[in-house]
Design a protein around this motif. Sequence first.
Motif, mmCIF file in Angstrom:
data_model
loop_
_atom_site.group_PDB
_atom_site.id
_atom_site.type_symbol
_atom_site.label_atom_id
_atom_site.label_comp_id
_atom_site.label_asym_id
_atom_site.label_seq_id
_atom_site.Cartn_x
_atom_site.Cartn_y
_atom_site.Cartn_z
ATOM 1 N N ASN A 1 61.311 57.031 21.558
ATOM 2 C CA ASN A 1 61.330 56.007 20.527
ATOM 3 C C ASN A 1 60.097 56.108 19.633
ATOM 4 O O ASN A 1 60.067 55.574 18.539
ATOM 5 C CB ASN A 1 61.383 54.619 21.179
ATOM 6 C CG ASN A 1 61.758 53.552 20.209
ATOM 7 O OD1 ASN A 1 62.596 53.765 19.353
ATOM 8 N ND2 ASN A 1 61.136 52.402 20.323
ATOM 9 N N ARG B 1 67.145 50.432 27.569
ATOM 10 C CA ARG B 1 67.531 51.570 26.743
ATOM 11 C C ARG B 1 68.803 51.167 26.018
ATOM 12 O O ARG B 1 69.759 50.691 26.630
ATOM 13 C CB ARG B 1 67.792 52.805 27.593
ATOM 14 C CG ARG B 1 68.125 54.000 26.732
ATOM 15 C CD ARG B 1 68.265 55.239 27.556
ATOM 16 N NE ARG B 1 68.458 56.376 26.692
ATOM 17 C CZ ARG B 1 68.844 57.549 27.118
ATOM 18 N NH1 ARG B 1 69.071 57.744 28.401
ATOM 19 N NH2 ARG B 1 69.011 58.538 26.282
ATOM 20 N N GLU C 1 61.496 58.014 33.571
ATOM 21 C CA GLU C 1 62.619 57.777 32.670
ATOM 22 C C GLU C 1 62.261 56.767 31.586
ATOM 23 O O GLU C 1 62.512 56.990 30.397
ATOM 24 C CB GLU C 1 63.830 57.294 33.460
ATOM 25 C CG GLU C 1 65.070 57.147 32.613
ATOM 26 C CD GLU C 1 66.301 56.783 33.424
ATOM 27 O OE1 GLU C 1 67.323 56.474 32.786
ATOM 28 O OE2 GLU C 1 66.246 56.791 34.666
ATOM 29 N N VAL C 2 61.641 55.675 31.975
ATOM 30 C CA VAL C 2 61.268 54.643 31.001
ATOM 31 C C VAL C 2 60.224 55.185 30.031
ATOM 32 O O VAL C 2 60.302 54.936 28.828
ATOM 33 C CB VAL C 2 60.776 53.367 31.703
ATOM 34 C CG1 VAL C 2 60.199 52.380 30.703
ATOM 35 C CG2 VAL C 2 61.909 52.725 32.485
ATOM 36 N N HIS D 1 71.998 51.833 22.972
ATOM 37 C CA HIS D 1 73.030 52.834 22.706
ATOM 38 C C HIS D 1 72.584 53.956 21.788
ATOM 39 O O HIS D 1 73.021 55.082 21.926
ATOM 40 C CB HIS D 1 74.271 52.160 22.135
ATOM 41 C CG HIS D 1 74.082 51.648 20.735
ATOM 42 N ND1 HIS D 1 73.346 50.514 20.456
ATOM 43 C CD2 HIS D 1 74.509 52.130 19.560
ATOM 44 C CE1 HIS D 1 73.340 50.317 19.154
ATOM 45 N NE2 HIS D 1 74.035 51.275 18.582
ATOM 46 N N TRP E 1 61.932 57.159 27.445
ATOM 47 C CA TRP E 1 62.586 56.309 26.444
ATOM 48 C C TRP E 1 61.563 55.890 25.404
ATOM 49 O O TRP E 1 61.822 55.954 24.206
ATOM 50 C CB TRP E 1 63.131 55.024 27.046
ATOM 51 C CG TRP E 1 64.175 55.132 28.078
ATOM 52 C CD1 TRP E 1 64.897 56.233 28.468
ATOM 53 C CD2 TRP E 1 64.620 54.053 28.892
ATOM 54 N NE1 TRP E 1 65.745 55.906 29.471
ATOM 55 C CE2 TRP E 1 65.606 54.570 29.757
ATOM 56 C CE3 TRP E 1 64.282 52.720 28.986
ATOM 57 C CZ2 TRP E 1 66.265 53.776 30.687
ATOM 58 C CZ3 TRP E 1 64.929 51.937 29.905
ATOM 59 C CH2 TRP E 1 65.913 52.457 30.744
ATOM 60 N N ARG F 1 72.416 50.382 27.245
ATOM 61 C CA ARG F 1 72.839 51.512 28.065
ATOM 62 C C ARG F 1 72.292 51.407 29.479
ATOM 63 O O ARG F 1 72.971 51.729 30.437
ATOM 64 C CB ARG F 1 72.340 52.824 27.470
ATOM 65 C CG ARG F 1 73.163 53.335 26.344
ATOM 66 C CD ARG F 1 72.579 54.583 25.760
ATOM 67 N NE ARG F 1 72.968 55.764 26.502
ATOM 68 C CZ ARG F 1 72.606 56.980 26.150
ATOM 69 N NH1 ARG F 1 71.848 57.172 25.091
ATOM 70 N NH2 ARG F 1 72.990 58.007 26.848
ATOM 71 N N SER F 2 71.041 50.987 29.605
ATOM 72 C CA SER F 2 70.400 50.980 30.913
ATOM 73 C C SER F 2 69.243 49.989 30.930
ATOM 74 O O SER F 2 68.630 49.737 29.898
ATOM 75 C CB SER F 2 69.886 52.385 31.217
ATOM 76 O OG SER F 2 69.311 52.452 32.485
ATOM 77 N N ASN G 1 69.603 55.302 21.482
ATOM 78 C CA ASN G 1 68.324 55.804 21.991
ATOM 79 C C ASN G 1 67.124 54.987 21.529
ATOM 80 O O ASN G 1 65.999 55.463 21.598
ATOM 81 C CB ASN G 1 68.131 57.285 21.672
ATOM 82 C CG ASN G 1 69.075 58.139 22.475
ATOM 83 O OD1 ASN G 1 69.397 57.815 23.619
ATOM 84 N ND2 ASN G 1 69.548 59.218 21.891
ATOM 85 N N LYS G 2 67.363 53.782 21.067
ATOM 86 C CA LYS G 2 66.252 52.862 20.825
ATOM 87 C C LYS G 2 65.860 52.254 22.160
ATOM 88 O O LYS G 2 66.548 52.430 23.166
ATOM 89 C CB LYS G 2 66.664 51.758 19.856
ATOM 90 C CG LYS G 2 66.840 52.223 18.421
ATOM 91 C CD LYS G 2 66.908 51.029 17.488
ATOM 92 C CE LYS G 2 68.332 50.705 17.181
ATOM 93 N NZ LYS G 2 68.479 49.576 16.274
ATOM 94 N N ALA G 3 64.752 51.552 22.155
ATOM 95 C CA ALA G 3 64.293 50.906 23.381
ATOM 96 C C ALA G 3 63.950 49.450 23.106
ATOM 97 O O ALA G 3 63.624 49.080 21.981
ATOM 98 C CB ALA G 3 63.072 51.639 23.942
#
Length: 148
Positions: free
Chosen positions: A133, A64, A125-126, A66, A129, A50-51, A68-70
């Motif tokens: 997680n 990041r 933001e990171v 799809h 995530w 995703r990002s 919401n895992k990292a």
Amino acid sequence: MVTWGIVLALVGVLAYFSSRMARQQDADGLQDMGLAIMEFGRAFPQEAIRSLHATVDGKAVFVRLHDNKAGFMRNMRSHYACHLIEPGTVRVRDLGNGKSFAVEFLEAPFHNGEFRFATAAEAAEVSLWLLGNYVGPADREIEALPSA
């Protein structure tokens, strides 16, 4: 004899320029996001990205996914070492300046370190995530149940 002198000079010039390009690449830090996407896709083909956010020095990329895992990628000069972060296997500690934090990977301690981002918003933001997680899916389902 003259031909060999010319060939030797050309080899010397080629070696000089290739070593300068290699030093420049080391100074820039391999910050090619296209390569990062390809490397992570090769390591984890079933995961959709995703990002991506790279650190200021380009030596690490946080991913990041799809669902919401990292994920985490460490620059190893010519490639990236990719790591999928499992819930509950990471600890994040703020370093106090807003743009950086320290991460402890419980399953991969060789990736532990302090990571600095260009902006405080990226770092926040990171870290969200990673903290998102930190809570496993089963724990999220328990929290979502209405209390009687």
